[in-house]
Design a protein around this motif. Structure first.
Motif, PDB file in Angstrom:
ATOM      1  N   ARG A 130      65.034  38.788  72.715  1.00  0.00           N
ATOM      2  CA  ARG A 130      63.973  38.054  73.406  1.00  0.00           C
ATOM      3  C   ARG A 130      63.798  38.574  74.828  1.00  0.00           C
ATOM      4  N   ARG A 131      64.912  38.817  75.514  1.00  0.00           N
ATOM      5  CA  ARG A 131      64.834  39.331  76.883  1.00  0.00           C
ATOM      6  C   ARG A 131      64.209  40.721  76.919  1.00  0.00           C
ATOM      7  N   ALA A 132      64.412  41.484  75.848  1.00  0.00           N
ATOM      8  CA  ALA A 132      63.835  42.828  75.783  1.00  0.00           C
ATOM      9  C   ALA A 132      62.416  42.818  75.223  1.00  0.00           C
ATOM     10  N   GLY A 133      61.914  41.622  74.850  1.00  0.00           N
ATOM     11  CA  GLY A 133      60.561  41.507  74.335  1.00  0.00           C
ATOM     12  C   GLY A 133      60.400  42.011  72.918  1.00  0.00           C
ATOM     13  N   LEU A 134      61.464  41.881  72.105  1.00  0.00           N
ATOM     14  CA  LEU A 134      61.442  42.405  70.736  1.00  0.00           C
ATOM     15  C   LEU A 134      61.905  41.338  69.759  1.00  0.00           C
ATOM     16  N   SER A 135      61.695  41.619  68.493  1.00  0.00           N
ATOM     17  CA  SER A 135      62.298  40.789  67.458  1.00  0.00           C
ATOM     18  C   SER A 135      63.742  41.249  67.253  1.00  0.00           C
ATOM     19  N   LYS A 136      64.568  40.347  66.722  1.00  0.00           N
ATOM     20  CA  LYS A 136      65.973  40.676  66.474  1.00  0.00           C
ATOM     21  C   LYS A 136      66.074  41.844  65.494  1.00  0.00           C
ATOM     22  N   ARG A 137      65.270  41.826  64.457  1.00  0.00           N
ATOM     23  CA  ARG A 137      65.339  42.885  63.453  1.00  0.00           C
ATOM     24  C   ARG A 137      64.952  44.239  64.048  1.00  0.00           C
ATOM     25  N   ARG A 138      63.926  44.267  64.897  1.00  0.00           N
ATOM     26  CA  ARG A 138      63.511  45.539  65.488  1.00  0.00           C
ATOM     27  C   ARG A 138      64.582  46.073  66.433  1.00  0.00           C
ATOM     28  N   LEU A 139      65.208  45.183  67.194  1.00  0.00           N
ATOM     29  CA  LEU A 139      66.283  45.624  68.085  1.00  0.00           C
ATOM     30  C   LEU A 139      67.424  46.233  67.282  1.00  0.00           C
ATOM     31  N   GLU A 140      67.776  45.600  66.176  1.00  0.00           N
ATOM     32  CA  GLU A 140      68.851  46.126  65.337  1.00  0.00           C
ATOM     33  C   GLU A 140      68.489  47.493  64.769  1.00  0.00           C
ATOM     34  N   HIS A 150      66.567  49.762  66.170  1.00  0.00           N
ATOM     35  CA  HIS A 150      66.672  50.743  67.259  1.00  0.00           C
ATOM     36  C   HIS A 150      68.136  51.101  67.526  1.00  0.00           C
ATOM     37  N   PHE A 151      69.024  50.125  67.504  1.00  0.00           N
ATOM     38  CA  PHE A 151      70.441  50.403  67.742  1.00  0.00           C
ATOM     39  C   PHE A 151      71.015  51.283  66.636  1.00  0.00           C
ATOM     40  N   ARG A 152      70.645  51.001  65.399  1.00  0.00           N
ATOM     41  CA  ARG A 152      71.146  51.803  64.288  1.00  0.00           C
ATOM     42  C   ARG A 152      70.660  53.243  64.408  1.00  0.00           C
ATOM     43  N   ALA A 153      69.390  53.410  64.774  1.00  0.00           N
ATOM     44  CA  ALA A 153      68.827  54.757  64.868  1.00  0.00           C
ATOM     45  C   ALA A 153      69.392  55.519  66.063  1.00  0.00           C
ATOM     46  N   ALA A 154      69.605  54.837  67.171  1.00  0.00           N
ATOM     47  CA  ALA A 154      70.029  55.523  68.400  1.00  0.00           C
ATOM     48  C   ALA A 154      71.534  55.705  68.490  1.00  0.00           C
ATOM     49  N   LEU A 155      72.295  54.694  68.047  1.00  0.00           N
ATOM     50  CA  LEU A 155      73.744  54.709  68.264  1.00  0.00           C
ATOM     51  C   LEU A 155      74.550  54.624  66.973  1.00  0.00           C
ATOM     52  N   ASP A 156      73.890  54.375  65.857  1.00  0.00           N
ATOM     53  CA  ASP A 156      74.580  54.129  64.586  1.00  0.00           C
ATOM     54  C   ASP A 156      75.545  52.957  64.725  1.00  0.00           C
ATOM     55  N   LEU A 157      75.133  51.982  65.510  1.00  0.00           N
ATOM     56  CA  LEU A 157      75.907  50.757  65.709  1.00  0.00           C
ATOM     57  C   LEU A 157      74.971  49.573  65.668  1.00  0.00           C
ATOM     58  N   SER A 158      75.517  48.415  65.344  1.00  0.00           N
ATOM     59  CA  SER A 158      74.747  47.189  65.497  1.00  0.00           C
ATOM     60  C   SER A 158      74.796  46.763  66.959  1.00  0.00           C
ATOM     61  N   PRO A 159      73.866  45.932  67.416  1.00  0.00           N
ATOM     62  CA  PRO A 159      73.963  45.425  68.790  1.00  0.00           C
ATOM     63  C   PRO A 159      75.269  44.681  69.050  1.00  0.00           C
ATOM     64  N   GLN A 160      75.747  43.926  68.039  1.00  0.00           N
ATOM     65  CA  GLN A 160      77.013  43.206  68.216  1.00  0.00           C
ATOM     66  C   GLN A 160      78.166  44.165  68.464  1.00  0.00           C
ATOM     67  N   ALA A 161      78.225  45.250  67.689  1.00  0.00           N
ATOM     68  CA  ALA A 161      79.315  46.217  67.853  1.00  0.00           C
ATOM     69  C   ALA A 161      79.232  46.920  69.200  1.00  0.00           C
ATOM     70  N   ALA A 162      78.020  47.245  69.628  1.00  0.00           N
ATOM     71  CA  ALA A 162      77.858  47.898  70.929  1.00  0.00           C
ATOM     72  C   ALA A 162      78.289  46.965  72.048  1.00  0.00           C
ATOM     73  N   PHE A 163      77.911  45.687  71.945  1.00  0.00           N
ATOM     74  CA  PHE A 163      78.277  44.718  72.979  1.00  0.00           C
ATOM     75  C   PHE A 163      79.791  44.532  73.021  1.00  0.00           C
ATOM     76  N   LEU A 164      80.429  44.474  71.875  1.00  0.00           N
ATOM     77  CA  LEU A 164      81.881  44.347  71.841  1.00  0.00           C
ATOM     78  C   LEU A 164      82.537  45.565  72.488  1.00  0.00           C
ATOM     79  N   GLU A 165      81.996  46.751  72.244  1.00  0.00           N
ATOM     80  CA  GLU A 165      82.544  47.962  72.841  1.00  0.00           C
ATOM     81  C   GLU A 165      82.427  47.916  74.369  1.00  0.00           C
ATOM     82  N   ILE A 166      81.301  47.448  74.872  1.00  0.00           N
ATOM     83  CA  ILE A 166      81.123  47.331  76.323  1.00  0.00           C
ATOM     84  C   ILE A 166      82.135  46.360  76.903  1.00  0.00           C
ATOM     85  N   ARG A 167      82.295  45.212  76.273  1.00  0.00           N
ATOM     86  CA  ARG A 167      83.227  44.197  76.789  1.00  0.00           C
ATOM     87  C   ARG A 167      84.663  44.686  76.746  1.00  0.00           C
ATOM     88  N   LEU A 168      85.040  45.361  75.662  1.00  0.00           N
ATOM     89  CA  LEU A 168      86.405  45.878  75.568  1.00  0.00           C
ATOM     90  C   LEU A 168      86.639  47.012  76.561  1.00  0.00           C
TER      91      LEU A 168
END
Length: 346
Positions: A268-278, A280-298
């Motif tokens: 929502r903050r990025a102005g997208l639907s949840k499915r579209r954001l997911e 983009h993450f799969r195409a760009a990073l081969d990760l889900s947004p949840q996995a990327a966020f966990l990696e940042i936090r860790l």
């Protein structure tokens, strides 16, 4: 407006990273002279920290007379320059001959409101470069130097907070976002904030003396001078992508480590639907947004474990985990050891 491109100086980016030594002691007694170019909406903290180190090193105690160091805010128009917090600064001199300074420092500001350098400033920096005067980019000043063509072939330091912006906007550079400042031949760049004081102390140490550099930092209640390689106290993104949607979402994640929003909220903050954001993450990073966020936090938790004295519980809370056990389980899965084991080994 089209900016002038300035060819990089000879040598590789692995050349010895030492600043060009300035002129010897002048007849007025100054050993270090610095000219400042302030961008529109510049960061007052970064500018003030840099100047205060010079001020305190220039005289005995905190008398502030510009004896051993001299500094001046330069302008093509002499109009006041308003900082990002709304405080204006009145320039002292017109641009003139850059050779009267040992360093020219460009202080950047808000990314969304900072305009490119005008032709007069680009020419002034080109004249400084031709005269052998090193150029310094403070905070997002590195963006302005690169836009004007002065960082081609150089390493440069950017804040971890703006690393994604740099990758998205500029090609051909590998910004350094895990150090407080970088000295690459006659280009010096720092991440802003307190790192501006440490870069200024580096210059004072080089041209005036170590005692004066230490004195300045101590009066400012800052620890002893840090080397350039000191890690930035923030989160560095290791994800390599130029997808603007993913970069924007990653920045949202960085800004909310302690209270992690849901993927739907990030979308929502990025102005997208949840499915579209997911997608983009799969195409760009081969990760889900949840996995990327966990990696940042860790990654941030790893940084705090090795570079701070915070308790594991406090680190867990700062990184959005329920408690130390929650962090410990995720940490072990990611790094094959617990936070306490890592700290003990370090």
């Amino acid at each position: 407006m089209e900016t002038r491109r300035v060819p990089a100086r000879s040598g590789t980016i692995n050349a010895p990273r030492q600043a060009v030594k300035g002129p010897p002691l002048r007849s007025d007694g100054a050993r270090l002279r610095v000219g400042f170019v302030l961008a529109r909406k510049f960061t007052l903290c970064a500018f003030a920290n840099f100047v205060d180190v010079l001020r305190l090193a220039a005289d005995e105690g905190d008398r502030s007379r510009p004896i051993l160091c001299n500094w001046s805010v330069l302008s093509a128009t002499m109009d006041p320059v308003t900082s990002s917090c709304g405080v204006p600064v009145q320039p002292k001199e017109r641009l003139g001959d850059p050779a009267r300074f040992d360093y020219i420092v460009v202080v950047g500001g808000l990314m969304d409101e900072m305009s490119i350098l005008g032709p007069a400033y680009v020419q002034f920096l080109a004249d400084a470069d031709a005269a052998g005067v090193p150029l310094v980019g403070v905070c997002s000043g590195a963006f302005l130097l690169h836009q004007a063509g002065f960082l081609d072939g150089y390493r440069c330091c950017v804040s971890w907070f703006h690393n994604a912006d740099f990758l998205a906007q500029f090609e051909g550079l590998d910004p350094v976002a895990d150090q407080i400042f970088v000295v690459d031949r006659n280009r010096l760049t720092c991440s802003g904030g307190a790192s501006s004081a440490h870069l200024a102390a580096y210059l004072v140490d080089k041209h005036v003396g170590r005692a004066q550099a230490s004195k300045s930092l101590h009066i400012m209640i800052i620890d002893d001078a840090h080397a350039a390689e000191k890690p930035q106290p923030g989160v560095t993104l290791d994800f390599r992508t130029r997808d603007p949607i993913v970069l924007r979402a990653l920045l949202v994640m960085q800004q909310h480590l302690d209270t992690p929003p849901t993927v739907a909220e990030i979308a929502r903050r990025a102005g997208l639907s949840k499915r579209r954001l997911e997608r983009h993450f799969r195409a760009a990073l081969d990760l889900s947004p949840q996995a990327a966020f966990l990696e940042i936090r860790l990654s941030h938790a790893h940084h705090l474990v090795t570079h701070s004295d915070k308790s594991v519980l406090q680190i867990a809370l700062d990184c959005g985990f329920c408690d130390s056990s929650h962090l410990g389980r995720a940490f072990r899965r990611r790094f094959a050891l617990t936070p306490l084991a890592l700290r003990k080994g370090a």
